[in-house]
Design a protein around this motif. Structure first.
Motif, mmCIF file in Angstrom:
data_model
loop_
_atom_site.group_PDB
_atom_site.id
_atom_site.type_symbol
_atom_site.label_atom_id
_atom_site.label_comp_id
_atom_site.label_asym_id
_atom_site.label_seq_id
_atom_site.Cartn_x
_atom_site.Cartn_y
_atom_site.Cartn_z
ATOM 1 N N ILE A 138 -12.216 1.474 2.320
ATOM 2 C CA ILE A 138 -11.132 1.757 1.373
ATOM 3 C C ILE A 138 -10.552 0.488 0.747
ATOM 4 C CG2 ILE A 138 -8.799 2.730 1.166
ATOM 5 C CD1 ILE A 138 -9.705 4.952 3.093
ATOM 6 N N PRO A 139 -10.263 -0.572 1.531
ATOM 7 C CA PRO A 139 -9.722 -1.777 0.885
ATOM 8 C C PRO A 139 -10.685 -2.411 -0.112
ATOM 9 C CG PRO A 139 -9.355 -1.833 3.268
ATOM 10 C CD PRO A 139 -10.296 -0.703 3.010
ATOM 11 N N GLY A 140 -11.982 -2.151 0.056
ATOM 12 C CA GLY A 140 -12.957 -2.715 -0.871
ATOM 13 C C GLY A 140 -13.132 -1.919 -2.148
ATOM 14 N N GLY A 141 -12.391 -0.828 -2.280
ATOM 15 C CA GLY A 141 -12.417 -0.064 -3.528
ATOM 16 C C GLY A 141 -13.171 1.238 -3.466
ATOM 17 N N ASN A 142 -13.825 1.534 -2.341
ATOM 18 C CA ASN A 142 -14.546 2.805 -2.217
ATOM 19 C C ASN A 142 -13.607 3.888 -1.690
ATOM 20 O OD1 ASN A 142 -17.437 2.451 -2.960
ATOM 21 N ND2 ASN A 142 -17.268 0.792 -1.465
ATOM 22 N N VAL A 143 -12.538 4.106 -2.435
ATOM 23 C CA VAL A 143 -11.483 4.993 -1.977
ATOM 24 C C VAL A 143 -11.913 6.458 -2.074
ATOM 25 C CG1 VAL A 143 -9.089 5.696 -2.326
ATOM 26 C CG2 VAL A 143 -9.762 3.316 -2.725
ATOM 27 N N ALA A 144 -12.489 6.832 -3.204
ATOM 28 C CA ALA A 144 -12.729 8.253 -3.479
ATOM 29 C C ALA A 144 -13.592 8.900 -2.402
ATOM 30 C CB ALA A 144 -13.373 8.411 -4.856
ATOM 31 N N ALA A 145 -14.761 8.303 -2.133
ATOM 32 C CA ALA A 145 -15.680 8.921 -1.175
ATOM 33 C C ALA A 145 -15.169 8.802 0.251
ATOM 34 C CB ALA A 145 -17.059 8.280 -1.297
ATOM 35 N N ALA A 146 -14.672 7.623 0.629
ATOM 36 C CA ALA A 146 -14.239 7.405 2.010
ATOM 37 C C ALA A 146 -13.011 8.249 2.338
ATOM 38 C CB ALA A 146 -13.948 5.927 2.239
ATOM 39 N N ALA A 147 -12.010 8.223 1.487
ATOM 40 C CA ALA A 147 -10.790 8.980 1.754
ATOM 41 C C ALA A 147 -11.060 10.485 1.690
ATOM 42 C CB ALA A 147 -9.691 8.592 0.761
ATOM 43 N N GLY A 148 -11.943 10.897 0.794
ATOM 44 C CA GLY A 148 -12.282 12.319 0.724
ATOM 45 C C GLY A 148 -12.903 12.805 2.019
ATOM 46 N N GLU A 149 -13.849 12.029 2.566
ATOM 47 C CA GLU A 149 -14.494 12.409 3.834
ATOM 48 C C GLU A 149 -13.486 12.437 4.972
ATOM 49 O OE1 GLU A 149 -17.852 13.511 6.135
ATOM 50 O OE2 GLU A 149 -17.797 13.151 3.974
ATOM 51 N N LEU A 150 -12.616 11.442 5.026
ATOM 52 C CA LEU A 150 -11.623 11.389 6.083
ATOM 53 C C LEU A 150 -10.611 12.528 5.965
ATOM 54 C CD1 LEU A 150 -11.130 7.528 6.145
ATOM 55 C CD2 LEU A 150 -12.017 8.921 8.026
ATOM 56 N N GLY A 151 -10.217 12.850 4.744
ATOM 57 C CA GLY A 151 -9.290 13.964 4.557
ATOM 58 C C GLY A 151 -9.875 15.271 5.057
ATOM 59 N N ARG A 152 -11.146 15.514 4.738
ATOM 60 C CA ARG A 152 -11.787 16.747 5.203
ATOM 61 C C ARG A 152 -11.906 16.763 6.730
ATOM 62 N NH1 ARG A 152 -14.753 15.476 0.651
ATOM 63 N NH2 ARG A 152 -16.524 14.632 1.831
ATOM 64 N N LEU A 153 -12.206 15.610 7.330
ATOM 65 C CA LEU A 153 -12.306 15.551 8.783
ATOM 66 C C LEU A 153 -10.986 15.943 9.439
ATOM 67 C CD1 LEU A 153 -13.574 14.666 11.522
ATOM 68 C CD2 LEU A 153 -12.652 12.394 11.045
ATOM 69 N N TYR A 154 -9.878 15.353 8.970
ATOM 70 C CA TYR A 154 -8.596 15.569 9.631
ATOM 71 C C TYR A 154 -8.018 16.965 9.395
ATOM 72 C CZ TYR A 154 -8.220 10.790 11.337
ATOM 73 O OH TYR A 154 -8.426 9.617 12.011
ATOM 74 N N LEU A 155 -8.591 17.720 8.457
ATOM 75 C CA LEU A 155 -8.159 19.119 8.315
ATOM 76 C C LEU A 155 -8.511 19.940 9.548
ATOM 77 C CD1 LEU A 155 -9.109 20.023 4.628
ATOM 78 C CD2 LEU A 155 -6.803 19.830 5.563
ATOM 79 N N THR A 156 -9.648 19.640 10.138
ATOM 80 C CA THR A 156 -10.125 20.429 11.282
ATOM 81 C C THR A 156 -10.264 19.612 12.556
ATOM 82 O OG1 THR A 156 -12.425 19.993 10.681
ATOM 83 C CG2 THR A 156 -11.411 21.973 9.761
ATOM 84 N N GLY A 157 -10.384 18.304 12.442
ATOM 85 C CA GLY A 157 -10.713 17.491 13.583
ATOM 86 C C GLY A 157 -12.159 17.708 13.994
ATOM 87 N N GLY A 158 -12.559 17.063 15.084
ATOM 88 C CA GLY A 158 -13.920 17.214 15.590
ATOM 89 C C GLY A 158 -14.395 15.968 16.287
ATOM 90 N N GLY A 159 -15.377 16.137 17.187
ATOM 91 C CA GLY A 159 -15.934 14.995 17.894
ATOM 92 C C GLY A 159 -14.917 14.249 18.723
ATOM 93 N N GLY A 160 -13.970 14.986 19.311
ATOM 94 C CA GLY A 160 -12.949 14.350 20.132
ATOM 95 C C GLY A 160 -11.734 13.865 19.371
ATOM 96 N N ILE A 161 -11.721 14.039 18.060
ATOM 97 C CA ILE A 161 -10.583 13.647 17.227
ATOM 98 C C ILE A 161 -9.814 14.904 16.832
ATOM 99 C CG2 ILE A 161 -9.857 12.534 15.080
ATOM 100 C CD1 ILE A 161 -11.091 10.599 17.087
ATOM 101 N N ALA A 162 -8.530 14.929 17.113
ATOM 102 C CA ALA A 162 -7.714 16.103 16.808
ATOM 103 C C ALA A 162 -7.435 16.212 15.323
ATOM 104 C CB ALA A 162 -6.391 16.032 17.571
ATOM 105 N N ALA A 163 -7.266 17.452 14.874
ATOM 106 C CA ALA A 163 -6.811 17.667 13.506
ATOM 107 C C ALA A 163 -5.454 16.994 13.319
ATOM 108 C CB ALA A 163 -6.701 19.153 13.216
ATOM 109 N N ASP A 164 -5.194 16.530 12.117
ATOM 110 C CA ASP A 164 -3.939 15.841 11.821
ATOM 111 C C ASP A 164 -3.581 16.159 10.371
ATOM 112 O OD1 ASP A 164 -2.023 13.827 10.993
ATOM 113 O OD2 ASP A 164 -2.583 12.670 12.780
ATOM 114 N N ALA A 165 -2.644 17.074 10.189
ATOM 115 C CA ALA A 165 -2.297 17.538 8.841
ATOM 116 C C ALA A 165 -1.771 16.405 7.973
ATOM 117 C CB ALA A 165 -1.267 18.665 8.920
ATOM 118 N N ALA A 166 -0.976 15.524 8.567
ATOM 119 C CA ALA A 166 -0.391 14.428 7.776
ATOM 120 C C ALA A 166 -1.486 13.488 7.272
ATOM 121 C CB ALA A 166 0.631 13.674 8.608
ATOM 122 N N LYS A 167 -2.423 13.121 8.164
ATOM 123 C CA LYS A 167 -3.510 12.239 7.735
ATOM 124 C C LYS A 167 -4.414 12.951 6.726
ATOM 125 C CE LYS A 167 -3.855 9.168 11.755
ATOM 126 N NZ LYS A 167 -4.729 8.705 12.873
#
Length: 321
Positions: A138-167
């Motif tokens: 993200i700091p290098g400018g690849n915001v759209a793809a990286a943040a989009g993937e992370l946003g989708r992950l935190y909607l449901t969580g997975g792989g030992g990472i809990a869902a986080d609505a705020a994130k």
């Protein structure tokens, strides 16, 4: 065009011309740039007819990667995630080449590696490592793809990472601001359904409607059309808006909206009943591949008929079959 021509010429003379001596092949290879080697390998890989040619193509790409070309390492890393053309996937090679590409400054490889680690596709799942890689882009400018993937992950969580609505909301908003319109669809759906985020139907409608001018007509209009058939979350059903959005989605290539429209017209649910129009809408989806849902609805309809269209056992059986 010049680079492609050089690569195609190199592919022919170095790899295909049977009369070219081995020493001559080495001379031509020595004079080729690493970019030439990569482009030649890609051309040959696409047109390879046997394992020998595929092996030669990959060797040329490997030479380019060994010369330090980050894009070559990226190409090889992505290739080995799934394999292809008789070459098996190789998780070890995929990871090594993607790591090499990242170290050489290819940030897209960081997105690819982060995604596959989160999803467990081509590599063993390692969600924390995937998150760290995507965050680093993200700091290098690849915001759209990286943040989009992370946003989708935190909607449901997975792989030992809990869902986080705020994130989830923060990353999706960040991705949308960076031009990732698919994240606008994801955000709208989550807000509309209350899945992963607190339900906020007005905000969802606004998020989905905002994607239509940016070209995401099919998905956004389909979601809005289906919503307005029934309404919800303090917003009333609206037959006019439902029909307009579904028609817009169909025109944008969303075949499922044609099935939804046909069902609503046949049943008179959310729209005034218009059985002939509903039948036409469903029939139009069958050639486009939406056979199961459209034919099933038509088969059930013809078992009993309705809306001034008679039952028809022959049509019912044909559509159900």
């Amino acid at each position: 065009m010049g680079r492609i021509f050089r690569a195609a010429t190199l592919a022919f003379f170095v790899l295909l011309a049977p009369s070219l001596a081995d020493d001559d092949r080495r001379v031509v290879l020595d004079r080729a740039t690493s970019q030439d080697l990569l482009e030649t390998g890609k051309i040959l890989l696409v047109g390879a007819k046997d394992d020998e040619q595929r092996g030669r193509a990959l060797r040329l790409m490997e030479l380019a990667a060994a010369a330090g070309l980050a894009t070559a390492a990226n190409e090889l890393g992505r290739f080995y995630l799934a394999g292809g053309g008789g070459i098996a996937a190789d998780a070890g090679k995929a990871r090594a080449y993607l790591d090499q590409a990242i170290a050489a400054g290819n940030s897209y490889s960081g997105i690819v590696l982060g995604q596959v680690l989160i999803r467990g596709e081509g590599l063993p799942q390692d969600v924390p490592a995937g998150i760290a890689l995507l965050d680093a882009q993200i700091p290098g400018g690849n915001v759209a793809a990286a943040a989009g993937e992370l946003g989708r992950l935190y909607l449901t969580g997975g792989g030992g990472i809990a869902a986080d609505a705020a994130k989830a909301r923060a990353y999706l908003d960040q991705a949308i601001a960076a031009g990732n319109s698919y994240s606008g669809i994801v955000l709208g759906q989550a807000l509309l359904r209350g899945e992963g985020l607190p339900q906020d139907v007005p905000a969802a409608v606004a998020a989905l409607a905002a994607q239509i001018p940016d070209g995401n007509v099919a998905a956004a209009a389909s979601e809005l059309g289906r919503f307005y058939l029934t309404g919800g979350g303090g917003i009333a059903a609206d037959a006019g808006k439902a029909r307009a959005y579904l028609d817009q989605a169909i025109a944008g290539g969303n075949g499922y909206s044609g099935v939804v429209l046909g069902q609503a017209l046949i049943r008179g649910e959310g729209l005034p009943q218009d059985v002939p129009a509903g039948i036409r809408a469903l029939k139009s989806q069958i050639p486009d591949g939406n056979v199961a849902a459209a034919a099933g609805e038509l088969g059930r309809f013809y078992l009993a008929g309705g809306g001034r269209v008679a039952a028809d056992a022959g049509k019912a059986r044909a559509y159900l079959d």
